[in-house]
Design an enzyme around this catalytic site. Structure first.
Site, PDB file in Angstrom:
ATOM      1  CG  HIS A 281      -2.044   0.907   1.266  1.00  0.00           C
ATOM      2  ND1 HIS A 281      -2.406   1.722   0.260  1.00  0.00           N
ATOM      3  CD2 HIS A 281      -2.902   1.210   2.297  1.00  0.00           C
ATOM      4  CE1 HIS A 281      -3.428   2.499   0.619  1.00  0.00           C
ATOM      5  NE2 HIS A 281      -3.755   2.203   1.854  1.00  0.00           N
ATOM      6  CG  HIS A 320      -4.449   0.515  -8.201  1.00  0.00           C
ATOM      7  ND1 HIS A 320      -5.789   0.452  -7.897  1.00  0.00           N
ATOM      8  CD2 HIS A 320      -3.908   1.437  -7.375  1.00  0.00           C
ATOM      9  CE1 HIS A 320      -6.043   1.307  -6.923  1.00  0.00           C
ATOM     10  NE2 HIS A 320      -4.913   1.919  -6.579  1.00  0.00           N
ATOM     11  CG  ASP A 376       2.752   4.279  -3.760  1.00  0.00           C
ATOM     12  OD1 ASP A 376       1.885   3.408  -3.552  1.00  0.00           O
ATOM     13  OD2 ASP A 376       2.811   5.326  -3.116  1.00  0.00           O
TER      14      ASP A 376
HETATM   15  C1  SDX Z   1      -1.528   2.093  -3.304  1.00  0.00           C
HETATM   16  O1  SDX Z   1      -6.215   0.658  -3.269  1.00  0.00           O
HETATM   17  C2  SDX Z   1      -5.775   1.830  -3.462  1.00  0.00           C
HETATM   18  O2  SDX Z   1      -6.468   2.715  -3.928  1.00  0.00           O
HETATM   19  C3  SDX Z   1      -4.340   2.071  -3.015  1.00  0.00           C
HETATM   20  C4  SDX Z   1      -3.715   3.381  -3.430  1.00  0.00           C
HETATM   21  C5  SDX Z   1      -4.329   4.551  -2.700  1.00  0.00           C
HETATM   22  O3  SDX Z   1      -4.256   5.671  -3.222  1.00  0.00           O
HETATM   23  O4  SDX Z   1      -4.800   4.370  -1.545  1.00  0.00           O
HETATM   24  O5  SDX Z   1      -3.855   3.567  -4.828  1.00  0.00           O
HETATM   25  C6  SDX Z   1      -2.220   3.405  -3.080  1.00  0.00           C
HETATM   26  O6  SDX Z   1      -1.454   1.296  -2.402  1.00  0.00           O
HETATM   27  C7  SDX Z   1      -1.011   1.780  -4.686  1.00  0.00           C
HETATM   28  C8  SDX Z   1      -0.402   0.337  -4.790  1.00  0.00           C
HETATM   29  C9  SDX Z   1       1.018   0.386  -4.244  1.00  0.00           C
HETATM   30  N1  SDX Z   1       1.578  -0.979  -4.190  1.00  0.00           N
HETATM   31  C10 SDX Z   1       2.539  -1.391  -5.038  1.00  0.00           C
HETATM   32  O7  SDX Z   1       2.992  -0.709  -5.957  1.00  0.00           O
HETATM   33  C11 SDX Z   1       3.071  -2.786  -4.736  1.00  0.00           C
HETATM   34  C12 SDX Z   1       3.190  -3.574  -6.046  1.00  0.00           C
HETATM   35  N2  SDX Z   1       1.848  -3.866  -6.534  1.00  0.00           N
HETATM   36  C13 SDX Z   1       1.243  -5.093  -6.144  1.00  0.00           C
HETATM   37  O8  SDX Z   1       1.708  -5.779  -5.085  1.00  0.00           O
HETATM   38  C14 SDX Z   1      -0.212  -5.258  -6.540  1.00  0.00           C
HETATM   39  O9  SDX Z   1      -0.336  -4.823  -7.834  1.00  0.00           O
HETATM   40  C15 SDX Z   1      -1.254  -4.596  -5.660  1.00  0.00           C
HETATM   41  C16 SDX Z   1      -1.062  -4.945  -4.225  1.00  0.00           C
HETATM   42  C17 SDX Z   1      -1.205  -3.113  -5.821  1.00  0.00           C
HETATM   43  C18 SDX Z   1      -2.618  -5.077  -6.129  1.00  0.00           C
HETATM   44  O10 SDX Z   1      -2.676  -6.429  -5.824  1.00  0.00           O
HETATM   45  P1  SDX Z   1      -3.910  -7.353  -6.293  1.00  0.00           P
HETATM   46  O11 SDX Z   1      -5.007  -6.549  -6.840  1.00  0.00           O
HETATM   47  O12 SDX Z   1      -4.205  -8.273  -5.152  1.00  0.00           O
HETATM   48  O13 SDX Z   1      -3.308  -8.132  -7.515  1.00  0.00           O
HETATM   49  P2  SDX Z   1      -2.563  -9.526  -7.410  1.00  0.00           P
HETATM   50  O14 SDX Z   1      -1.475  -9.467  -6.373  1.00  0.00           O
HETATM   51  O15 SDX Z   1      -3.618 -10.582  -7.294  1.00  0.00           O
HETATM   52  O16 SDX Z   1      -1.846  -9.605  -8.849  1.00  0.00           O
HETATM   53  C19 SDX Z   1      -2.524 -10.120 -10.005  1.00  0.00           C
HETATM   54  C20 SDX Z   1      -1.405 -10.688 -10.894  1.00  0.00           C
HETATM   55  C21 SDX Z   1      -0.531 -11.733 -10.179  1.00  0.00           C
HETATM   56  O17 SDX Z   1       0.033 -12.554 -11.176  1.00  0.00           O
HETATM   57  P3  SDX Z   1      -0.674 -14.008 -11.513  1.00  0.00           P
HETATM   58  O18 SDX Z   1      -0.902 -14.707 -10.165  1.00  0.00           O
HETATM   59  O19 SDX Z   1      -1.970 -13.664 -12.217  1.00  0.00           O
HETATM   60  O20 SDX Z   1       0.323 -14.726 -12.389  1.00  0.00           O
HETATM   61  O21 SDX Z   1      -0.500  -9.638 -11.263  1.00  0.00           O
HETATM   62  C22 SDX Z   1       0.781  -9.893 -10.709  1.00  0.00           C
HETATM   63  C23 SDX Z   1       0.593 -10.929  -9.597  1.00  0.00           C
HETATM   64  O22 SDX Z   1       1.788 -11.702  -9.418  1.00  0.00           O
HETATM   65  N3  SDX Z   1       1.282  -8.625 -10.168  1.00  0.00           N
HETATM   66  C24 SDX Z   1       2.537  -8.192 -10.271  1.00  0.00           C
HETATM   67  C25 SDX Z   1       2.532  -6.929  -9.674  1.00  0.00           C
HETATM   68  N4  SDX Z   1       1.309  -6.631  -9.215  1.00  0.00           N
HETATM   69  C26 SDX Z   1       0.537  -7.693  -9.528  1.00  0.00           C
HETATM   70  N5  SDX Z   1       3.644  -8.761 -10.810  1.00  0.00           N
HETATM   71  C27 SDX Z   1       4.780  -8.033 -10.743  1.00  0.00           C
HETATM   72  N6  SDX Z   1       4.857  -6.789 -10.181  1.00  0.00           N
HETATM   73  C28 SDX Z   1       3.760  -6.216  -9.643  1.00  0.00           C
HETATM   74  N7  SDX Z   1       3.825  -4.996  -9.089  1.00  0.00           N
END
Ligand code: SDX
Length: 441
Positions: A281, A320, A376
């Site tokens: 997050h 996201h 971010d």
């Molecule tokens: C914020 O919710 C909000 O509004 C939050 C926010 C706000 O203003 O409050 O916008 C702020 O928190 C932004 C997000 C910051 N976090 C990151 O940048 C961390 C990296 N991102 C991820 O960990 C992820 O994308 C999330 C946590 C943001 C979202 O996670 P989800 O929706 O649970 O998605 P997921 O983990 O189920 O991923 C789906 C697929 C997976 O691959 P498969 O299992 O389908 O093979 O996408 C892949 C994941 O492995 N994936 C990534 C990835 N994010 C998702 N692979 C590589 N790098 C990434 N960053």
């Protein structure tokens, strides 16, 4: 604060708005009313096999497809990459409004006129103080403590300073402590920064704006006159605007859930800050810088992205839960980063970040999963160009998001239908079994 209109509190279903389902286990048919393109989860409980059954529930572990409230604060269209605060597009607010104007908008759902803004700013400025007890607490902490841990501790301690804030059913009490938190959070953040960096005390300056005071309290040497670069003030103000609210994100949901127990607002926003600290997050902005620092050279970018595709690494700042297109804030911040770096000079990390973005958005691992830069990805670049260390970045996110947490807290507390948050579960443990005395275990 604006009270939610009565009709926004409960949707209404017309005759046609019905979801007709058949439970093939029993052949029974059910008609579930549809309001706002949702069904009431409690209506599922009538679907049973045997009369004595508990009844059906939806199962949605990450709440990916569950609406938990009605809210008028902010609107996101994840497919189109649209973010609006009370109908105003984030791009226009970031370009034309100060953070104080946006705080007024987020809390009242209307942009202030000049007189309303002046009154709002005066009340915030009057509350920009740090109670002695919290100052002593913060200065007693280990200077190596993570800034977010320091912020959480200080926010929670404010509840002790203002016990009357526990009267959360009183609208005027809620308004007063909402204003106090908006005013005090940058002071707590800035004095924590000075404590950790060994800088001496400093006071706010009444003639400075909110963001100017925030930067002045962190950067002006004790005893010297404020001298913060206007470009930095504009960038910080825009970043606070861009972070102000984002509907039911993890930390806002935490504030609503904790606040639903009718605890004081200082404890509720402490829960929000704790959730925001997580690397998935708000903590991602710190992790992005650490990720960029780990990539030695532009030539290493393809190999790094491969390690993300294999699951060894995560491309921090990408992806996201809601946006399946560019996060509109990332576009604004990416341009701001370019502007700040143009002033500060070439920046290896910005070049690495731009190479990661360019390569990732052309790679089908990322495009297939609709992974694009989020808020971010570039924000840390700007904070870093301002001279701040990555551990401080999430605190800046919290300063901006404080108003969003409080607007949602107020919306929930003012909702006559508000109930304590208490989800259910699917039990997977042992069935009932006989007790085993100690000498037989
Ligand atoms: C914020 O919710 C909000 O509004 C939050 C926010 C706000 O203003 O409050 O916008 C702020 O928190 C932004 C997000 C910051 N976090 C990151 O940048 C961390 C990296 N991102 C991820 O960990 C992820 O994308 C999330 C946590 C943001 C979202 O996670 P989800 O929706 O649970 O998605 P997921 O983990 O189920 O991923 C789906 C697929 C997976 O691959 P498969 O299992 O389908 O093979 O996408 C892949 C994941 O492995 N994936 C990534 C990835 N994010 C998702 N692979 C590589 N790098 C990434 N960053």
């Amino acid at each position: 604060m604006e009270e939610p209109s009565a009709d926004s509190a409960t949707g209404t279903a017309s005759e046609q708005d019905i979801l007709a389902v058949t439970d093939r286990r029993t052949g029974q048919q059910y008609e579930l009313p549809i309001t706002d393109d949702t069904i009431q989860a409690m209506d599922l409980r009538g679907i049973k096999v045997n009369e004595g059954d508990f009844g059906m529930m939806p199962f949605d572990p990450g709440l990916s497809n569950t609406a938990v409230c009605r809210s008028s604060v902010c609107f996101i269209d994840g497919e189109q990459g649209i973010l609006e605060y009370s109908g105003y597009r984030i791009e226009e607010l970031a370009e034309h409004c100060s953070y104080m104007e946006v705080c007024y908008l987020v809390l009242n759902r209307e942009l202030p006129n000049a007189e309303q803004l002046a009154e709002f700013e005066a009340e915030v400025r009057a509350d920009m103080v740090m109670p002695e007890s919290v100052m002593r607490l913060q200065n007693a902490m280990d200077p190596d403590l993570h800034p977010m841990s320091m912020l959480q501790t200080s926010l929670a301690a404010l509840a002790g300073e203002y016990p009357e804030a526990a009267e959360v059913l009183e609208p005027e009490v809620r308004r007063q402590h909402t204003m106090r938190l908006i005013a005090m959070t940058p002071v707590i953040a800035a004095l924590g920064f000075r404590f950790r960096t060994g800088a001496g005390p400093i006071d706010i300056r009444p003639e400075l704006s909110y963001s100017e005071n925030f930067l002045h309290m962190m950067l002006t040497p004790t005893g010297e006159e404020p001298n913060v670069a206007p470009a930095m003030v504009k960038a910080m103000d825009a970043l606070l605007v861009l972070h102000a609210d984002h509907e039911q994100n993890c930390s806002t949901n935490a504030v609503r859930a904790v606040g639903s127990s009718q605890v004081n607002p200082y404890s509720a926003v402490t829960a929000g800050a704790a959730a925001l600290h997580g690397p998935l997050h708000g903590g991602a902005n710190q992790k992005v810088l650490e990720m960029l620092e780990s990539i030695e050279d532009l030539a290493d970018v393809p190999a790094f992205l491969e390690s993300c595709q294999s699951g060894d690494k995560r491309l921090m700042g990408f992806g996201h839960r809601v946006y399946k297109n560019y996060d509109p804030r990332a576009k604004v911040i990416g341009k701001l980063a370019g502007d700040v770096v143009d002033v500060a000079g070439p920046n290896r990390m910005l070049e690495i970040a731009q190479a990661l973005e360019k390569t990732a958005i052309e790679d089908d691992y990322f495009t297939k999963r609709k992974l694009f830069p989020n808020v971010d990805f570039y924000s840390g670049m700007i904070y870093s160009a301002m001279g701040f260390c990555p551990r401080s970045f999430t605190v800046f996110f919290a300063v901006g998001r404080m108003v969003g947490w409080l607007a949602h807290w107020e919306e929930m507390m003012a909702d006559v239908n508000n109930r304590i948050v208490r989800p259910r579960q699917i039990y997977t443990g042992y069935p009932r079994r006989d007790f085993v005395p100690m000498d037989q275990r």
